[in-house]
Design an enzyme around this catalytic site. Structure first.
Site, mmCIF file in Angstrom:
data_model
loop_
_atom_site.group_PDB
_atom_site.id
_atom_site.type_symbol
_atom_site.label_atom_id
_atom_site.label_comp_id
_atom_site.label_asym_id
_atom_site.label_seq_id
_atom_site.Cartn_x
_atom_site.Cartn_y
_atom_site.Cartn_z
ATOM 1 N N CYS A 21 31.897 68.979 2.845
ATOM 2 C CA CYS A 21 30.663 69.322 2.160
ATOM 3 C C CYS A 21 29.732 68.113 2.240
ATOM 4 O O CYS A 21 30.109 67.035 2.710
ATOM 5 C CB CYS A 21 30.936 69.694 0.708
ATOM 6 S SG CYS A 21 31.671 68.331 -0.240
ATOM 7 N N CYS A 108 29.553 61.964 -5.752
ATOM 8 C CA CYS A 108 28.801 63.114 -5.254
ATOM 9 C C CYS A 108 27.642 63.411 -6.207
ATOM 10 O O CYS A 108 27.827 63.443 -7.430
ATOM 11 C CB CYS A 108 29.719 64.332 -5.161
ATOM 12 S SG CYS A 108 28.836 65.864 -4.773
ATOM 13 N N HIS A 136 42.704 64.751 -13.172
ATOM 14 C CA HIS A 136 41.936 64.723 -11.932
ATOM 15 C C HIS A 136 40.864 63.632 -12.054
ATOM 16 O O HIS A 136 40.237 63.483 -13.103
ATOM 17 C CB HIS A 136 41.280 66.079 -11.672
ATOM 18 C CG HIS A 136 40.671 66.195 -10.309
ATOM 19 N ND1 HIS A 136 39.424 65.688 -10.008
ATOM 20 C CD2 HIS A 136 41.138 66.739 -9.156
ATOM 21 C CE1 HIS A 136 39.144 65.925 -8.733
ATOM 22 N NE2 HIS A 136 40.177 66.552 -8.198
ATOM 23 N N GLU A 138 37.865 63.386 -11.109
ATOM 24 C CA GLU A 138 36.548 63.865 -11.534
ATOM 25 C C GLU A 138 36.502 64.101 -13.043
ATOM 26 O O GLU A 138 35.514 63.780 -13.708
ATOM 27 C CB GLU A 138 36.174 65.150 -10.787
ATOM 28 C CG GLU A 138 34.778 65.638 -11.140
ATOM 29 C CD GLU A 138 34.418 66.967 -10.513
ATOM 30 O OE1 GLU A 138 33.678 67.732 -11.153
ATOM 31 O OE2 GLU A 138 34.889 67.244 -9.392
ATOM 32 N N SER A 235 44.105 67.614 -3.511
ATOM 33 C CA SER A 235 42.728 68.106 -3.420
ATOM 34 C C SER A 235 42.602 69.386 -4.230
ATOM 35 O O SER A 235 43.147 70.428 -3.862
ATOM 36 C CB SER A 235 42.350 68.369 -1.954
ATOM 37 O OG SER A 235 41.159 69.127 -1.879
ATOM 38 N N SER A 236 41.871 69.317 -5.327
ATOM 39 C CA SER A 236 41.732 70.472 -6.221
ATOM 40 C C SER A 236 41.102 71.660 -5.497
ATOM 41 O O SER A 236 41.592 72.784 -5.571
ATOM 42 C CB SER A 236 40.885 70.092 -7.439
ATOM 43 O OG SER A 236 40.649 71.213 -8.266
ATOM 44 N N ASN A 237 40.018 71.425 -4.776
ATOM 45 C CA ASN A 237 39.331 72.556 -4.145
ATOM 46 C C ASN A 237 40.184 73.191 -3.059
ATOM 47 O O ASN A 237 40.141 74.404 -2.852
ATOM 48 C CB ASN A 237 37.956 72.126 -3.618
ATOM 49 C CG ASN A 237 38.013 71.327 -2.339
ATOM 50 O OD1 ASN A 237 38.034 71.891 -1.242
ATOM 51 N ND2 ASN A 237 38.045 70.007 -2.451
ATOM 52 N N SER A 280 37.243 68.303 1.695
ATOM 53 C CA SER A 280 37.513 66.922 2.119
ATOM 54 C C SER A 280 38.345 66.859 3.395
ATOM 55 O O SER A 280 38.864 65.801 3.744
ATOM 56 C CB SER A 280 38.220 66.156 0.986
ATOM 57 O OG SER A 280 39.333 66.879 0.498
#
Length: 336
Positions: A21, A108, A136, A138, A235-237, A280
């Site tokens: 992204c 980000c 996490h 973030e 990686s959460s996403n 990512s």
């Protein structure tokens, strides 16, 4: 007489959009540009993005990954330190200033937007509810924008049931940017039923790239024998994409970091493969996985375009005088 073997046919439904992204691309560029401008070492607090291949590629260029600023040797305190794309608590840049370190914040911009939304809630006298996953980076960064006790983390609908605020009329919510859209919707409905005066942020917190990648997987999963998501376990996403594929009708979905992790003996006979990548994961690994299937199957690729992404987040001004070439980014994009 020589016998020829015919490869079984395989259709690969390749998602578009997939992979990097704008926020991830910007963060990686910041590290590469800092290395070009200031030379090695450039220190990076936490993995710049959650992808081992990217981290190792940057290490090969001279980046040094650390978890705490105290790990930077005294003789290298003039070297830049980069904060990861996930964001950091306010205490981290304050610590950098106290140590006389030069830092570059690669958070980000969409994560920074969530930070501002949380702070806006607090300025207006609201207790902040953060929908996200404990531990996490973030989430740690977002909670660290506000004083202790000003934010409550909500992970599940059970957390909603167990939460009792001091003032139910003064609540506002934000979310981690990389959550499952469906799961978050369920938690939010539970919150709104219990707290009708709950205030939303000024804009959607789950980022465009997370939403787009989940929608692409959802639209292509039905009828697939196997769905592969390229991404890291932390990686959460990427992990959310595996869940989306399962819910949307794929017979099996797996998270892999490299082609070497594909369990060929376990996947059985397949005719249709879904393929996407977390935000990512670099495109070079997607190509590697397609090549691995071409070696075993007669591959036909169907590109499934569900959205067009045009977002671009510029790097900070101090790095804009450095030219970034295709060769500089070949370690994630492949040769030009």
């Amino acid at each position: 007489m020589l016998q020829t073997t015919t490869k079984p046919p395989l259709t690969i439904r390749l998602c578009q959009p997939r992979g990097f992204c704008a926020g991830v691309d910007r963060a990686i560029q910041i590290v590469v540009l800092a290395l070009k401008k200031y030379g090695a070492p450039v220190y990076v607090r936490h993995e710049i993005v959650h992808n081992r291949y990217v981290v190792e590629g940057l290490q090969n260029l001279g980046a040094v990954f650390i978890e705490e600023l105290s790990e930077i040797p005294a003789e290298h305190r003039e070297s830049p330190v980069v904060f990861s794309a996930h964001g950091v608590p306010k205490s981290v840049p304050a610590d950098a200033v106290a140590r006389n370190l030069f830092y570059l914040d690669a958070t980000c911009p969409l994560v920074s937007k969530v930070h501002k939304q949380a702070m806006r809630h607090q300025r207006q006298g609201r207790h902040v509810l953060l929908i996200g996953h404990a531990g996490h980076p973030e989430v740690i960064g977002t909670m660290g924008q506000l004083p202790d006790g000003a934010v409550t983390l909500i992970e599940t609908e059970a957390d909603v049931a167990n939460f009792t605020p001091q003032d139910a009329s003064q609540l506002g919510f934000v979310t981690q940017t990389t959550l499952s859209v469906e799961d978050t919707a369920g938690i939010l409905k539970a919150l709104q039923r219990k707290f009708p005066e709950l205030q939303a942020p000024a804009a959607e917190s789950i980022c465009y790239a997370t939403t787009n990648r989940q929608e692409a997987v959802k639209d292509t999963a039905l009828g697939t024998d196997l769905y592969l998501i390229v991404g890291a376990p932390n990686s959460s996403n990427s992990r959310r994409l595996v869940e989306v594929a399962e819910r949307a009708g794929s017979k099996m979905s797996l998270l892999v970091q490299r082609a070497s992790e594909i369990p060929w003996d376990d996947i059985g006979e397949i005719e249709t493969l879904g393929l996407s990548a977390g935000a990512s994961a670099p495109e070079i690994i997607v190509d590697e996985i397609i090549d691995a299937f071409r070696a075993r199957f007669d591959v036909k690729i169907d590109i499934a375009v569900t959205a067009t992404e045009t977002e671009n987040f510029p790097v900070m001004r101090v790095l804009r005088d450095v030219e970034l070439t295709a060769a500089d980014m070949a370690f994630v994009n492949g040769p030009a």
